[in-house]
Design a protein around this motif. Sequence first.
Motif, mmCIF file in Angstrom:
data_model
loop_
_atom_site.group_PDB
_atom_site.id
_atom_site.type_symbol
_atom_site.label_atom_id
_atom_site.label_comp_id
_atom_site.label_asym_id
_atom_site.label_seq_id
_atom_site.Cartn_x
_atom_site.Cartn_y
_atom_site.Cartn_z
ATOM 1 N N ASP A 186 -25.894 15.009 -16.330
ATOM 2 C CA ASP A 186 -24.633 14.453 -15.857
ATOM 3 C C ASP A 186 -23.901 15.547 -15.081
ATOM 4 O OD1 ASP A 186 -21.891 13.641 -15.650
ATOM 5 O OD2 ASP A 186 -22.212 12.220 -17.294
ATOM 6 N N PHE A 187 -23.882 15.414 -13.739
ATOM 7 C CA PHE A 187 -23.273 16.440 -12.903
ATOM 8 C C PHE A 187 -21.759 16.503 -13.097
ATOM 9 C CE2 PHE A 187 -27.307 15.984 -10.682
ATOM 10 C CZ PHE A 187 -27.563 17.269 -10.242
ATOM 11 N N LYS A 188 -21.159 15.381 -13.393
ATOM 12 C CA LYS A 188 -19.706 15.345 -13.553
ATOM 13 C C LYS A 188 -19.278 16.003 -14.862
ATOM 14 C CE LYS A 188 -15.981 12.185 -12.353
ATOM 15 N NZ LYS A 188 -15.652 10.782 -11.976
ATOM 16 N N GLU A 189 -20.061 15.781 -15.922
ATOM 17 C CA GLU A 189 -19.741 16.342 -17.229
ATOM 18 C C GLU A 189 -20.396 17.701 -17.462
ATOM 19 O OE1 GLU A 189 -17.626 14.982 -19.286
ATOM 20 O OE2 GLU A 189 -17.308 13.165 -18.091
ATOM 21 N N GLU A 190 -21.357 18.058 -16.588
ATOM 22 C CA GLU A 190 -22.087 19.328 -16.686
ATOM 23 C C GLU A 190 -22.794 19.478 -18.028
ATOM 24 O OE1 GLU A 190 -23.002 21.671 -14.683
ATOM 25 O OE2 GLU A 190 -22.070 20.706 -12.962
ATOM 26 N N LYS A 191 -23.536 18.449 -18.400
ATOM 27 C CA LYS A 191 -24.309 18.478 -19.638
ATOM 28 C C LYS A 191 -25.313 17.336 -19.621
ATOM 29 C CE LYS A 191 -20.968 15.660 -22.216
ATOM 30 N NZ LYS A 191 -20.073 15.612 -23.407
ATOM 31 N N LEU A 192 -26.186 17.300 -20.632
ATOM 32 C CA LEU A 192 -27.085 16.159 -20.771
ATOM 33 C C LEU A 192 -26.283 14.876 -20.763
ATOM 34 C CD1 LEU A 192 -29.634 17.236 -23.534
ATOM 35 C CD2 LEU A 192 -30.193 16.573 -21.200
ATOM 36 N N SER A 193 -26.796 13.859 -20.114
ATOM 37 C CA SER A 193 -26.063 12.602 -19.997
ATOM 38 C C SER A 193 -26.137 11.813 -21.308
ATOM 39 C CB SER A 193 -26.628 11.762 -18.853
ATOM 40 O OG SER A 193 -26.008 10.496 -18.827
ATOM 41 N N ALA A 194 -25.072 11.859 -22.062
ATOM 42 C CA ALA A 194 -25.015 11.112 -23.321
ATOM 43 C C ALA A 194 -25.125 9.614 -23.060
ATOM 44 C CB ALA A 194 -23.719 11.437 -24.062
ATOM 45 N N HIS A 195 -24.538 9.178 -21.963
ATOM 46 C CA HIS A 195 -24.559 7.749 -21.633
ATOM 47 C C HIS A 195 -25.990 7.270 -21.356
ATOM 48 C CE1 HIS A 195 -23.019 3.915 -20.435
ATOM 49 N NE2 HIS A 195 -23.319 4.057 -19.143
ATOM 50 N N LEU A 196 -26.744 8.044 -20.582
ATOM 51 C CA LEU A 196 -28.122 7.657 -20.279
ATOM 52 C C LEU A 196 -28.993 7.718 -21.531
ATOM 53 C CD1 LEU A 196 -30.185 6.978 -17.970
ATOM 54 C CD2 LEU A 196 -30.792 9.387 -18.037
ATOM 55 N N LEU A 197 -28.844 8.775 -22.332
ATOM 56 C CA LEU A 197 -29.644 8.899 -23.547
ATOM 57 C C LEU A 197 -29.352 7.740 -24.503
ATOM 58 C CD1 LEU A 197 -29.603 12.719 -24.402
ATOM 59 C CD2 LEU A 197 -31.123 11.443 -22.890
ATOM 60 N N HIS A 198 -28.090 7.340 -24.596
ATOM 61 C CA HIS A 198 -27.736 6.206 -25.451
ATOM 62 C C HIS A 198 -28.370 4.920 -24.922
ATOM 63 C CE1 HIS A 198 -25.376 3.600 -28.053
ATOM 64 N NE2 HIS A 198 -25.042 2.893 -26.971
ATOM 65 N N TYR A 199 -28.315 4.727 -23.611
ATOM 66 C CA TYR A 199 -28.893 3.519 -23.012
ATOM 67 C C TYR A 199 -30.396 3.434 -23.280
ATOM 68 C CZ TYR A 199 -30.723 0.324 -19.505
ATOM 69 O OH TYR A 199 -31.410 -0.686 -18.879
ATOM 70 N N TYR A 200 -31.103 4.557 -23.123
ATOM 71 C CA TYR A 200 -32.550 4.565 -23.319
ATOM 72 C C TYR A 200 -32.945 4.733 -24.789
ATOM 73 C CZ TYR A 200 -34.229 4.584 -18.455
ATOM 74 O OH TYR A 200 -34.574 4.236 -17.174
ATOM 75 N N GLY A 201 -31.979 5.041 -25.644
ATOM 76 C CA GLY A 201 -32.294 5.236 -27.063
ATOM 77 C C GLY A 201 -33.087 6.501 -27.322
ATOM 78 N N ILE A 202 -32.790 7.553 -26.559
ATOM 79 C CA ILE A 202 -33.497 8.831 -26.680
ATOM 80 C C ILE A 202 -32.602 9.833 -27.405
ATOM 81 C CG2 ILE A 202 -34.490 10.770 -25.401
ATOM 82 C CD1 ILE A 202 -35.090 8.732 -23.138
ATOM 83 N N GLN A 203 -33.128 10.476 -28.431
ATOM 84 C CA GLN A 203 -32.331 11.413 -29.202
ATOM 85 C C GLN A 203 -32.280 12.780 -28.522
ATOM 86 O OE1 GLN A 203 -35.242 10.058 -29.991
ATOM 87 N NE2 GLN A 203 -36.338 11.182 -31.603
ATOM 88 N N LYS A 204 -31.128 13.414 -28.629
ATOM 89 C CA LYS A 204 -30.888 14.696 -27.986
ATOM 90 C C LYS A 204 -31.764 15.795 -28.571
ATOM 91 C CE LYS A 204 -27.047 17.795 -26.824
ATOM 92 N NZ LYS A 204 -25.581 18.040 -26.986
ATOM 93 N N GLU A 205 -32.184 15.641 -29.818
ATOM 94 C CA GLU A 205 -32.898 16.708 -30.527
ATOM 95 C C GLU A 205 -34.249 17.052 -29.914
ATOM 96 O OE1 GLU A 205 -29.682 15.274 -32.756
ATOM 97 O OE2 GLU A 205 -31.374 14.130 -31.948
ATOM 98 N N ILE A 206 -34.835 16.160 -29.116
ATOM 99 C CA ILE A 206 -36.157 16.455 -28.555
ATOM 100 C C ILE A 206 -36.077 17.239 -27.243
ATOM 101 C CG2 ILE A 206 -37.171 14.446 -29.686
ATOM 102 C CD1 ILE A 206 -37.273 13.064 -26.957
ATOM 103 N N PHE A 207 -34.858 17.588 -26.820
ATOM 104 C CA PHE A 207 -34.701 18.367 -25.594
ATOM 105 C C PHE A 207 -34.706 19.860 -25.925
ATOM 106 C CE2 PHE A 207 -33.414 14.265 -24.316
ATOM 107 C CZ PHE A 207 -33.615 14.175 -22.952
ATOM 108 N N PRO A 208 -35.477 20.655 -25.200
ATOM 109 C CA PRO A 208 -35.538 22.102 -25.478
ATOM 110 C C PRO A 208 -34.225 22.791 -25.118
ATOM 111 C CG PRO A 208 -37.408 21.373 -24.123
ATOM 112 C CD PRO A 208 -36.413 20.262 -24.129
#
Length: 493
Positions: A186-208
């Motif tokens: 997320d370029f606007k928030e300058e972090k992993l896109s929580a909105h996209l991860l929630h939509y796809y049902g992907i957990q943040k913990e699997i990101f290095p």
Amino acid sequence: MYYLGYDIGSSSIKVALIEAESGKTIDIHKEPAMEMPIESPRKGWAEQDPDLWWNYVCIGTQKLLKKCAVDKKEITGIGIAYQMHGLVLTDKEGNPLRNAIIWCDSRAVDIGEQAAADLEGEFCTSHLLNTPGNFTASKLKWVKENEPDIYSQINYFMLPGDYIAGKFTNVTSTTISGLTEGIFWDFKEEKLSAHLLHYYGIQKEIFPPIVPTFGMQGTVSAQAARETGLTEGIPLLYRAGDQPNNALSLNVFSPGEIAMTGGTSAVAYTISDQLRTKEIHRINTFAHVNYSPDRPSLGKLLCINGAGIQYRWLKEHLKVDSYDEMNDLANEINPGSDGLLIYPFGNGAERILFNKNPGASILHLDLNRHSTAHLCRATLEGIAFSLMYGIDILISEGLKPKVIRAGNDNLFKSVVFAQTMCNLIGHPIEIYNTTGAVGAARACMIHQYGFKAFSKIVMSNDLVHTCTPEKENKPISQAYQLWKEKLDSQINQ
């Protein structure tokens, strides 16, 4: 002292050795001699074994060190460039759970299209600067939906370069640039896109964990030293996808500068400082290697999947000895190929065509007039036309070309291809004698000397020649217009 650079491609692994102080290229080795296989268990799928890449990294390193008779203790840094948009999944022991789903795989097209329809347009335009498309995020969602047993075992998701970096250092990490190419950022928030991860049902913990593009990313482990023939403790100083790295290799860092490649796929990659993209369905926007939140430097990329692979297909079926022979044949034919038109879209869904997969095709073939030479020229022109079709999209986004550069390899070794591109764009193209592996090795210099020293080395050592537009280029312009009209008619049916 020396630096090593690696280019982890889908066709081969290239290893470059350069002098650390001067940036001079000592040697480049490619492994294997023939192209690596791409597995396609179903139509539109493309997979490779990640350990195949590592195996050839090890073999290539050993052979290069032996050939150059370099003391491995004098190697003071490693840089990695890699094929973009791939998906590597590993378990808790760091072993791959399945083959990597690579860049030209199109199984996740429908998932990406549904995401584009469901997510707010403003979110994609101003936060992701892309639609999820057929990229890594959508491929990860495909695994979640279709291979739940594998998904449940994931410890880390990785891009291809992350996996090779982990094999070198025994530390798993990724970069912001890499996360943007996967459409996770997320370029606007300058972090992993929580909105996209929630939509796809992907957990943040699997990101290095995230490491900088330049700087200490780990050191060569004892095991990697044994397998590659290197010395334990060599620092890994750089990592980037192949297209941002290609732009770096060509000293492309500023708005209006364009880097082009013509390999298995063809790419135009230009720099922008605008955190907004209109054509989010057809071009991609990534964090460039010199990106920072306070000084955004974005790479706008368009890719033609079916480019050099079309020329390779023709070579195999014509049974000619070399690409040089094909280039010589093409040079015998006048621009426009006497009306013969070739569309090189035979390597998966094409994003510039709204993720349609029309396949490769030949139009206006005259069995009484057209020869092997015509096929060679029309293929080169068709690839150039497809790349120009994408560049027209970038121009509609506001691109005003200031500098255009390309490496002196693959399709740009063909005078016909380079001159056709030059005439279509109407702008000189500077051809440089550099490669992705050399660029990855030289990027280690930025950690020590900075961008100005790096740029000076590229500009003073690598320029081969400059291709300039011809005054009389009406035949190729007319052929392109006809080619474009036929394509638009086909994809709008």
